[in-house]
Design a protein around this motif. Structure first.
Motif, PDB file in Angstrom:
ATOM      1  N   SER A  89     -82.463 -27.616 -66.885  1.00 50.33           N
ATOM      2  CA  SER A  89     -81.238 -27.958 -67.604  1.00 50.33           C
ATOM      3  C   SER A  89     -80.378 -26.716 -67.850  1.00 50.33           C
ATOM      4  O   SER A  89     -79.159 -26.745 -67.678  1.00 50.33           O
ATOM      5  N   GLU A  90     -81.015 -25.606 -68.230  1.00 49.76           N
ATOM      6  CA  GLU A  90     -80.280 -24.361 -68.462  1.00 49.76           C
ATOM      7  C   GLU A  90     -79.630 -23.861 -67.178  1.00 49.76           C
ATOM      8  O   GLU A  90     -78.468 -23.441 -67.186  1.00 49.76           O
ATOM      9  N   ALA A  91     -80.374 -23.912 -66.074  1.00 51.98           N
ATOM     10  CA  ALA A  91     -79.830 -23.456 -64.785  1.00 51.98           C
ATOM     11  C   ALA A  91     -78.639 -24.322 -64.369  1.00 51.98           C
ATOM     12  O   ALA A  91     -77.625 -23.807 -63.878  1.00 51.98           O
ATOM     13  N   LEU A  92     -78.750 -25.620 -64.594  1.00 51.60           N
ATOM     14  CA  LEU A  92     -77.653 -26.510 -64.248  1.00 51.60           C
ATOM     15  C   LEU A  92     -76.431 -26.257 -65.130  1.00 51.60           C
ATOM     16  O   LEU A  92     -75.289 -26.257 -64.654  1.00 51.60           O
ATOM     17  N   THR A  93     -76.670 -26.011 -66.407  1.00 49.20           N
ATOM     18  CA  THR A  93     -75.563 -25.728 -67.323  1.00 49.20           C
ATOM     19  C   THR A  93     -74.852 -24.443 -66.917  1.00 49.20           C
ATOM     20  O   THR A  93     -73.610 -24.379 -66.895  1.00 49.20           O
ATOM     21  N   GLU A  94     -75.616 -23.405 -66.572  1.00 52.33           N
ATOM     22  CA  GLU A  94     -75.017 -22.146 -66.110  1.00 52.33           C
ATOM     23  C   GLU A  94     -74.199 -22.367 -64.843  1.00 52.33           C
ATOM     24  O   GLU A  94     -73.106 -21.803 -64.696  1.00 52.33           O
ATOM     25  N   SER A  95     -74.707 -23.193 -63.944  1.00 52.17           N
ATOM     26  CA  SER A  95     -73.976 -23.497 -62.706  1.00 52.17           C
ATOM     27  C   SER A  95     -72.680 -24.228 -63.004  1.00 52.17           C
ATOM     28  O   SER A  95     -71.648 -23.974 -62.375  1.00 52.17           O
ATOM     29  N   LEU A  96     -72.722 -25.137 -63.977  1.00 51.16           N
ATOM     30  CA  LEU A  96     -71.515 -25.865 -64.359  1.00 51.16           C
ATOM     31  C   LEU A  96     -70.457 -24.923 -64.920  1.00 51.16           C
ATOM     32  O   LEU A  96     -69.266 -25.040 -64.600  1.00 51.16           O
ATOM     33  N   LEU A 118     -73.772 -32.325 -60.745  1.00 52.16           N
ATOM     34  CA  LEU A 118     -74.671 -31.465 -61.522  1.00 52.16           C
ATOM     35  C   LEU A 118     -74.811 -31.965 -62.957  1.00 52.16           C
ATOM     36  O   LEU A 118     -75.898 -31.891 -63.542  1.00 52.16           O
ATOM     37  N   THR A 119     -73.748 -32.475 -63.531  1.00 51.31           N
ATOM     38  CA  THR A 119     -73.810 -33.004 -64.893  1.00 51.31           C
ATOM     39  C   THR A 119     -74.764 -34.185 -64.952  1.00 51.31           C
ATOM     40  O   THR A 119     -75.596 -34.286 -65.858  1.00 51.31           O
ATOM     41  N   ARG A 120     -74.666 -35.093 -63.972  1.00 47.28           N
ATOM     42  CA  ARG A 120     -75.582 -36.237 -63.937  1.00 47.28           C
ATOM     43  C   ARG A 120     -77.022 -35.765 -63.769  1.00 47.28           C
ATOM     44  O   ARG A 120     -77.931 -36.285 -64.415  1.00 47.28           O
ATOM     45  N   ALA A 121     -77.236 -34.773 -62.920  1.00 49.09           N
ATOM     46  CA  ALA A 121     -78.600 -34.257 -62.714  1.00 49.09           C
ATOM     47  C   ALA A 121     -79.128 -33.605 -63.991  1.00 49.09           C
ATOM     48  O   ALA A 121     -80.277 -33.805 -64.374  1.00 49.09           O
ATOM     49  N   ARG A 122     -78.291 -32.858 -64.662  1.00 47.09           N
ATOM     50  CA  ARG A 122     -78.703 -32.188 -65.900  1.00 47.09           C
ATOM     51  C   ARG A 122     -79.049 -33.194 -66.985  1.00 47.09           C
ATOM     52  O   ARG A 122     -80.003 -33.036 -67.725  1.00 47.09           O
ATOM     53  N   ASP A 123     -78.282 -34.271 -67.042  1.00 43.52           N
ATOM     54  CA  ASP A 123     -78.509 -35.278 -68.064  1.00 43.52           C
ATOM     55  C   ASP A 123     -79.671 -36.192 -67.713  1.00 43.52           C
ATOM     56  O   ASP A 123     -80.010 -37.082 -68.486  1.00 43.52           O
TER      57      ASP A 123
END
Length: 176
Positions: free
Chosen positions: A68-75, A101-106
């Motif tokens: 989740s953190e990696a995806l948030t940083e990518s966003l 990426l938002t859907r994947a993170r969530d």
């Protein structure tokens, strides 16, 4: 006897006092073997239905914190790139990737189709190879109600057969 456990008993009798021959005994043994196989199949279907239920519950789980953190940083990085570019097509491509990426993170794949719980249950049983009568029995529904749920699911998935419905539901991530 199924997998070493007694699961059923077969009783028989004659109305007259006659010896039971090999032909009759063979039929009884064959019937017992068929019954044992049927019980074994039903046990396997029950096991798979249980797995489906566990899988559905597990899908509610969140994405691991590190992911989740990696995806948030990518966003955040993508938003910065989109803000710096003047090219509208690149900006649109970046926004599309952001949404994914938002859907994947969530933790949600957001399938195109939403099935009701009963439609999902019926389709899960279809995926296991159950006939409508078996599904009706297992879910305590009438056969007509099972057909209605299946027809509704097929309409939502825009398919014309049971097999296509299972394939499409799996493709959309609605079935394991």
């Amino acid at each position: 006897v199924v997998r070493g456990r007694t699961r059923a008993a077969i009783y028989g009798g004659l109305r007259v006092n006659r010896p039971i021959g090999d032909v009759v005994a063979e039929k009884v043994v064959r019937s017992a073997a068929e019954l044992a196989r049927e019980i074994e199949i039903r046990d396997e279907v029950d096991r798979r239905v249980s797995l489906i239920g566990n899988t559905r519950a597990a899908h509610g789980a969140t994405v691991p914190a590190a992911v989740s953190e990696a995806l948030t940083e990518s966003l955040v990085a993508l938003r910065a790139i989109a803000a710096r570019t003047d090219d509208p097509s690149i900006r649109e491509q970046v926004r599309t990737v952001e949404e994914t990426l938002t859907r994947a993170r969530d933790g949600a794949s957001h399938p195109r189709t939403h099935l009701t719980a009963r439609e999902h249950d019926v389709l899960s049983h279809v995926a296991l190879g159950c006939r409508n009568a078996e599904i009706a029995d297992r879910l305590s529904l009438s056969v007509e109600t099972v057909k209605t749920y299946l027809r509704n699911a097929m309409d939502k998935l825009d398919v014309r057969s049971r097999h296509e419905a299972v394939v499409e539901a799996r493709r959309q991530g609605l079935l394991p």
